[in-house]
Design a protein around this motif. Structure first.
Motif, PDB file in Angstrom:
ATOM      1  N   LYS A 183       0.874  -1.002  -0.142  1.00 24.11           N
ATOM      2  CA  LYS A 183      -0.117   0.146  -0.519  1.00 24.11           C
ATOM      3  C   LYS A 183       1.077   1.206  -0.073  1.00 24.11           C
ATOM      4  O   LYS A 183       0.711   2.191  -1.055  1.00 24.11           O
ATOM      5  CB  LYS A 183      -0.579  -0.275   1.368  1.00 24.11           C
ATOM      6  N   GLU A 184       1.762   1.211   0.928  1.00 26.27           N
ATOM      7  CA  GLU A 184       3.237   2.428   1.115  1.00 26.27           C
ATOM      8  C   GLU A 184       3.549   2.690  -0.439  1.00 26.27           C
ATOM      9  O   GLU A 184       2.997   4.109  -0.939  1.00 26.27           O
ATOM     10  CB  GLU A 184       3.720   2.363   1.858  1.00 26.27           C
ATOM     11  N   ASP A 185       3.836   1.614  -1.199  1.00 27.32           N
ATOM     12  CA  ASP A 185       4.009   2.121  -2.496  1.00 27.32           C
ATOM     13  C   ASP A 185       3.539   2.352  -3.601  1.00 27.32           C
ATOM     14  O   ASP A 185       3.759   3.226  -4.369  1.00 27.32           O
ATOM     15  CB  ASP A 185       4.739   0.126  -3.169  1.00 27.32           C
ATOM     16  N   ILE A 186       1.748   2.044  -3.147  1.00 31.25           N
ATOM     17  CA  ILE A 186       1.066   2.126  -4.127  1.00 31.25           C
ATOM     18  C   ILE A 186       0.607   4.183  -4.048  1.00 31.25           C
ATOM     19  O   ILE A 186       0.707   4.757  -4.709  1.00 31.25           O
ATOM     20  CB  ILE A 186      -0.164   1.051  -4.120  1.00 31.25           C
ATOM     21  N   ILE A 187       0.665   4.070  -2.537  1.00 30.95           N
ATOM     22  CA  ILE A 187       0.664   5.536  -2.543  1.00 30.95           C
ATOM     23  C   ILE A 187       1.782   6.713  -2.609  1.00 30.95           C
ATOM     24  O   ILE A 187       1.293   7.530  -3.269  1.00 30.95           O
ATOM     25  CB  ILE A 187      -0.198   5.823  -0.725  1.00 30.95           C
ATOM     26  N   SER A 188       2.800   5.978  -2.450  1.00 26.86           N
ATOM     27  CA  SER A 188       4.392   6.809  -3.277  1.00 26.86           C
ATOM     28  C   SER A 188       4.095   6.765  -4.809  1.00 26.86           C
ATOM     29  O   SER A 188       4.304   8.131  -5.111  1.00 26.86           O
ATOM     30  CB  SER A 188       5.214   6.245  -2.906  1.00 26.86           C
ATOM     31  N   LYS A 189       3.787   5.648  -4.992  1.00 23.43           N
ATOM     32  CA  LYS A 189       3.393   6.274  -6.950  1.00 23.43           C
ATOM     33  C   LYS A 189       2.547   7.272  -7.322  1.00 23.43           C
ATOM     34  O   LYS A 189       2.945   8.127  -8.260  1.00 23.43           O
ATOM     35  CB  LYS A 189       3.689   4.629  -7.435  1.00 23.43           C
ATOM     36  N   LEU A 249      -9.299  10.367  -2.230  1.00 29.66           N
ATOM     37  CA  LEU A 249      -7.502  10.383  -2.471  1.00 29.66           C
ATOM     38  C   LEU A 249      -7.292   9.316  -2.153  1.00 29.66           C
ATOM     39  O   LEU A 249      -6.779   7.542  -2.727  1.00 29.66           O
ATOM     40  CB  LEU A 249      -6.405  11.305  -1.719  1.00 29.66           C
ATOM     41  N   HIS A 250      -8.080   9.110  -1.571  1.00 27.98           N
ATOM     42  CA  HIS A 250      -7.931   7.583   0.013  1.00 27.98           C
ATOM     43  C   HIS A 250      -8.375   6.156  -1.106  1.00 27.98           C
ATOM     44  O   HIS A 250      -8.759   5.416  -1.276  1.00 27.98           O
ATOM     45  CB  HIS A 250      -8.426   7.623   1.196  1.00 27.98           C
ATOM     46  N   ASP A 251      -9.852   6.670  -1.435  1.00 30.26           N
ATOM     47  CA  ASP A 251     -11.229   5.338  -1.996  1.00 30.26           C
ATOM     48  C   ASP A 251      -9.805   5.094  -3.818  1.00 30.26           C
ATOM     49  O   ASP A 251      -9.970   4.630  -3.765  1.00 30.26           O
ATOM     50  CB  ASP A 251     -12.017   6.505  -2.891  1.00 30.26           C
ATOM     51  N   PHE A 252      -9.014   6.451  -4.494  1.00 27.62           N
ATOM     52  CA  PHE A 252      -8.280   5.875  -5.534  1.00 27.62           C
ATOM     53  C   PHE A 252      -7.332   5.017  -5.274  1.00 27.62           C
ATOM     54  O   PHE A 252      -6.928   4.202  -6.015  1.00 27.62           O
ATOM     55  CB  PHE A 252      -7.844   7.437  -5.896  1.00 27.62           C
ATOM     56  N   TYR A 253      -6.591   5.086  -3.481  1.00 27.11           N
ATOM     57  CA  TYR A 253      -5.399   4.262  -3.317  1.00 27.11           C
ATOM     58  C   TYR A 253      -6.636   3.263  -3.346  1.00 27.11           C
ATOM     59  O   TYR A 253      -5.084   1.874  -3.735  1.00 27.11           O
ATOM     60  CB  TYR A 253      -5.063   4.850  -2.120  1.00 27.11           C
ATOM     61  N   ASN A 254      -7.223   2.588  -2.632  1.00 32.16           N
ATOM     62  CA  ASN A 254      -8.247   1.955  -2.180  1.00 32.16           C
ATOM     63  C   ASN A 254      -8.518   0.800  -3.787  1.00 32.16           C
ATOM     64  O   ASN A 254      -8.098  -0.239  -3.768  1.00 32.16           O
ATOM     65  CB  ASN A 254      -9.227   2.115  -1.705  1.00 32.16           C
ATOM     66  N   LEU A 255      -8.779   1.395  -3.903  1.00 32.74           N
ATOM     67  CA  LEU A 255      -8.830   1.104  -5.927  1.00 32.74           C
ATOM     68  C   LEU A 255      -7.853   0.610  -6.703  1.00 32.74           C
ATOM     69  O   LEU A 255      -7.781  -0.519  -7.221  1.00 32.74           O
ATOM     70  CB  LEU A 255      -9.707   2.011  -6.718  1.00 32.74           C
ATOM     71  N   ILE A 256      -6.786   1.129  -6.748  1.00 26.86           N
ATOM     72  CA  ILE A 256      -5.559   0.406  -7.504  1.00 26.86           C
ATOM     73  C   ILE A 256      -5.291   0.007  -6.222  1.00 26.86           C
ATOM     74  O   ILE A 256      -5.541  -2.017  -6.981  1.00 26.86           O
ATOM     75  CB  ILE A 256      -4.473   1.781  -7.482  1.00 26.86           C
ATOM     76  N   GLU A 257      -4.849  -0.355  -4.991  1.00 26.81           N
ATOM     77  CA  GLU A 257      -4.838  -1.447  -4.378  1.00 26.81           C
ATOM     78  C   GLU A 257      -5.652  -3.061  -4.623  1.00 26.81           C
ATOM     79  O   GLU A 257      -4.636  -4.063  -4.628  1.00 26.81           O
ATOM     80  CB  GLU A 257      -4.956  -1.602  -3.275  1.00 26.81           C
ATOM     81  N   ARG A 258      -6.737  -2.393  -5.004  1.00 27.40           N
ATOM     82  CA  ARG A 258      -8.292  -3.844  -5.436  1.00 27.40           C
ATOM     83  C   ARG A 258      -7.484  -4.328  -6.643  1.00 27.40           C
ATOM     84  O   ARG A 258      -7.096  -5.383  -7.455  1.00 27.40           O
ATOM     85  CB  ARG A 258      -9.374  -3.796  -5.406  1.00 27.40           C
ATOM     86  N   LYS A 259      -7.535  -3.201  -8.415  1.00 26.48           N
ATOM     87  CA  LYS A 259      -7.111  -4.061  -8.538  1.00 26.48           C
ATOM     88  C   LYS A 259      -5.430  -4.770  -9.227  1.00 26.48           C
ATOM     89  O   LYS A 259      -5.552  -5.631  -9.847  1.00 26.48           O
ATOM     90  CB  LYS A 259      -6.888  -2.380  -9.521  1.00 26.48           C
ATOM     91  N   LEU A 260      -4.950  -4.073  -8.372  1.00 25.53           N
ATOM     92  CA  LEU A 260      -3.523  -4.879  -8.027  1.00 25.53           C
ATOM     93  C   LEU A 260      -3.122  -6.393  -7.191  1.00 25.53           C
ATOM     94  O   LEU A 260      -2.520  -7.233  -8.104  1.00 25.53           O
ATOM     95  CB  LEU A 260      -2.404  -4.200  -7.684  1.00 25.53           C
ATOM     96  N   ALA A 261      -4.567  -6.799  -7.018  1.00 18.53           N
ATOM     97  CA  ALA A 261      -4.679  -7.683  -6.327  1.00 18.53           C
ATOM     98  C   ALA A 261      -5.024  -8.828  -6.552  1.00 18.53           C
ATOM     99  O   ALA A 261      -5.967  -9.229  -7.705  1.00 18.53           O
ATOM    100  CB  ALA A 261      -5.911  -7.494  -5.093  1.00 18.53           C
TER     101      ALA A 261
END
Length: 80
Positions: free
Chosen positions: A3-9, A68-80
């Motif tokens: 998650k930290e890598d996703i947020i940073s990117k 923005l946290h919704d967007f972070y979560n969306l990307i995390e779900r897509k990568l899972a």
């Protein structure tokens, strides 16, 4: 990718490609209002996500993305 890598990117490309001020970026920031992203920026955002993360987004993916946290979560779900 954690998650930290996703947020940073995501934060990095918001700053570099969308010229968002770094101090405007917070998990509670509203994508449209605080970050001043318009509909054309969302198209660019989809392209940036595809090139940075290798995942495709469609319009329905953004239905519940307000902050923005919704967007972070969306990307995390897509990568899972």
């Amino acid at each position: 990718m954690n998650k930290e890598d996703i947020i940073s990117k995501i934060n990095d490309f918001l700053i570099d490609e969308f010229e968002v001020e770094e101090d405007a970026i917070s998990p509670e920031a509203n994508l449209k209002e605080t970050l001043e992203l318009d509909s054309l920026d969302f198209v660019d955002l989809v392209v940036a996500v595809e090139s940075n993360f290798g995942v495709k987004l469609i319009g329905e993916d953004f239905v519940n993305v307000i902050k923005l946290h919704d967007f972070y979560n969306l990307i995390e779900r897509k990568l899972a």
